[in-house]
Design an enzyme around this catalytic site. Sequence first.
Site, PDB file in Angstrom:
ATOM      1  N   ASP A  50      19.531  30.520  26.154  1.00  0.00           N
ATOM      2  CA  ASP A  50      20.328  29.968  27.254  1.00  0.00           C
ATOM      3  C   ASP A  50      21.288  28.875  26.787  1.00  0.00           C
ATOM      4  OD1 ASP A  50      18.962  31.531  29.190  1.00  0.00           O
ATOM      5  OD2 ASP A  50      17.327  30.078  29.216  1.00  0.00           O
TER       6      ASP A  50
ATOM      7  N   ASP B  66      15.996  27.607  30.093  1.00  0.00           N
ATOM      8  CA  ASP B  66      14.922  26.923  29.364  1.00  0.00           C
ATOM      9  C   ASP B  66      14.773  27.374  27.922  1.00  0.00           C
ATOM     10  OD1 ASP B  66      13.872  29.493  29.815  1.00  0.00           O
ATOM     11  OD2 ASP B  66      11.817  28.719  29.843  1.00  0.00           O
TER      12      ASP B  66
ATOM     13  N   ASP C 129      18.412  31.305  35.099  1.00  0.00           N
ATOM     14  CA  ASP C 129      17.739  32.206  34.167  1.00  0.00           C
ATOM     15  C   ASP C 129      16.420  32.642  34.817  1.00  0.00           C
ATOM     16  OD1 ASP C 129      17.043  33.427  31.593  1.00  0.00           O
ATOM     17  OD2 ASP C 129      15.571  31.804  31.484  1.00  0.00           O
TER      18      ASP C 129
ATOM     19  N   CYS D  79      31.688 -10.922  34.663  1.00  0.00           N
ATOM     20  CA  CYS D  79      32.389 -10.065  35.629  1.00  0.00           C
ATOM     21  C   CYS D  79      32.873  -8.803  34.943  1.00  0.00           C
ATOM     22  CB  CYS D  79      33.563 -10.804  36.266  1.00  0.00           C
ATOM     23  SG  CYS D  79      34.943 -11.062  35.139  1.00  0.00           S
TER      24      CYS D  79
ATOM     25  N   CYS E 160      35.158  -9.164  31.935  1.00  0.00           N
ATOM     26  CA  CYS E 160      34.437  -9.460  30.688  1.00  0.00           C
ATOM     27  C   CYS E 160      33.953  -8.169  30.046  1.00  0.00           C
ATOM     28  CB  CYS E 160      33.232 -10.361  30.962  1.00  0.00           C
ATOM     29  SG  CYS E 160      33.622 -11.959  31.677  1.00  0.00           S
TER      30      CYS E 160
END
Length: 747
Positions: A638, A634, A432, A21, A24
Amino acid sequence: MEQKKNNINIKRSFPVSGMSCASCAMGVEKRLASEAGVESASVNFADKSVIVEFNESATNVRKLREAVREIGFDMYIDEGEDAYKKQEEDSIRQYKTLKRNTIFAWLLSMPVMVISMFFMHHSQLNYILMLLTLPILIIFGKGFFINGWKSITRGSANMDTLVALSTSIAFIFSSFSTIYPEYWISRGIEPLVYFEAAAMIISFVLLGKLLEERAKGSTSSSIKSLMGLQPKEATVIREGEPVIVSISHLRPGEFISVKPGEKIPVDGVVKEGSSFVDESMITGEPIAVSKFQGERVFAGTINQKGNFIFEATKVGSETLLGQIIKMVKEAQGSKAPVQRIADKIASVFVPVVIGISILTFALWLLIGGSEYFPKAILSAVSVLVIACPCALGLATPTALMVGIGKGAKEHILIKDATALEQMRRVNAVILDKTGTLTEGKPIVTEWIWTESNLSSKDKDTIYSIALSIEERSEHPLASAITDYLLTNSSIAANRVPVEKFESITGSGVTAYYCEEKYYIGNSDYAPLPDDIIDQANKYAQQGKSIVFVYKKNIPVALIAIWDKIKENSKSAVMSLKKLGIEVHMLTGDNIKTARTVSEELNIKHFKSSALPQDKEDYISFLQSRGKVVAMVGDGINDSQALSRADVSIAMGAGTDIAMDVAMMTLITSDIALLPKAFDLSKRTVKLIHQNLFWAFIYNIIGIPIAAGVLYPMTGIMLSPMIAAAAMAFSSVSVVMNSLRLSRWSSS
């Protein structure tokens, strides 16, 4: 230098066994977090794993395992897939045991139920009820008592503690009433028994756990399908002979043969042969990609036609597929902020429930005296049974597992659960330009002859000269011209030798052919006629880069080069606006190009000539105005802005550093995935809130009813058997609600 290496924390995911559970899970998390050298520990109860960030110079995986074992659980520490394979084997074995226990518990519980309902006044049958109930508790339900006792001995309490307490109290009380009925009769109290409650509690909870395990298995189906993409064996060339080996034994530098129809086992570079490879699992594109010598291939992709041999460069978890699997697993194990609130509640939930149960028992005796003793027992047991922290513990991780897994199937790689929750709050997206909105690869859009006296033969010669010159140039625009010329097979086959090649920084390149000088570059080389200037300005106003070809000092050709806008960019921007998100564009390109792209895509807010610091400052400015900002990029340029943004998103075809920094990666670099990612985020968070609402409401309403709050007004008391059924249903319903997300379509 070695010391510096040792001070770097590493993060690993380990399967954990024995957790029943959410309490735990909290116990495992706290124990690992308290271990020296551990920076953080995050347990995912839904898939029974823990992500630990630790310093290898201060601790190791064996010490971590011992720490977990000290509190009654176990951790698989084998490298790579072996640990998860062992966990899978154990899970299958445990599921079979659970299924067997559930079936036999119900087979014995049904006659107990029938006798209790239809022959309740035949006290002589109580011994039969006791004998039928006993094996349910000590054989088929023994796991609750074992785990409950372990929990108590380590100073905590969990769901098993509640089940063990409630069933043992019901059984002991009923057994006492069966063996010594005169004790109650002498006090004017009917000797009632609740064997059916003890039996049905165990049966219902076992059934609930069985259904829950089946449902939770579905939440991790995305990981299983990703793992299934990688073949188990590979054909390796050793001493000139093909040898079939397990991929776990492959090493970088080995040469691997791939036949038509086979999956590529690891990442590598083609050395011999050629073929077409289906890379749709990475790119999403159904068209097979041609592969020749020097081309990269990736694990899990499928060879279509030809035979080829490639050199392994990355194996195991280092392959692109391995990294995707690792990121998805880590993301599924990470915790959204809302989960931490649920964890705090779950950590104190069981002790509070036990306290309420004791208080319920005492209040019944206080109100009604000894004759209410059976009702006090019944209500206390019902409180223990109906209150379950599992629904609370499963509410967030199951929804996250399904959402993140579904995203991976749709080529949206989510690295952090926080990002998934945070995305729904985003109201400004910064895109971008190059590589995000545009292809990131300039192409020639126009080649215009400016010298009218050239014959077809002269033009072919200039084409060939230009190809020979530009193939030597390192300028980014040179590759666009080269690619354009190579599409003409006759030009590619008739290259001409050029001499005295020279690159002029900031201007262009020159070379000689047949002792005549040729120049390719900007207009600074020699004056241009007005009509050519006007033509060049027309293309420049469109944001295109202009290159001239000169023969001696005479301009013979004008070349317009453009970074093409991606096919889906316009529709993606429109979709983001429909979601109520403000769209911004940043680019290092000039104002003309930036304006052209922004007008084409209907983006009102943009900034040109932006350096990395400018991009970060732009995000900070928006944040100061109360905007929650997502940045999509990318490139290395950036990465600074990605780190500053509230949510950072990288394009899969971009640089490694951008993907390392980003919380999310669009694997196919398709900008159309962006609005889908926002939609997935909103749906996942909505499910989390639904799950938490029902988990809280269930306990808020259920516990008072179980305590008997309705009895004074209606005379109704909640049977422990019904409480057990409701408790089991609560956990199953949370998981089933999360699985609704698996039907989400990105279309």
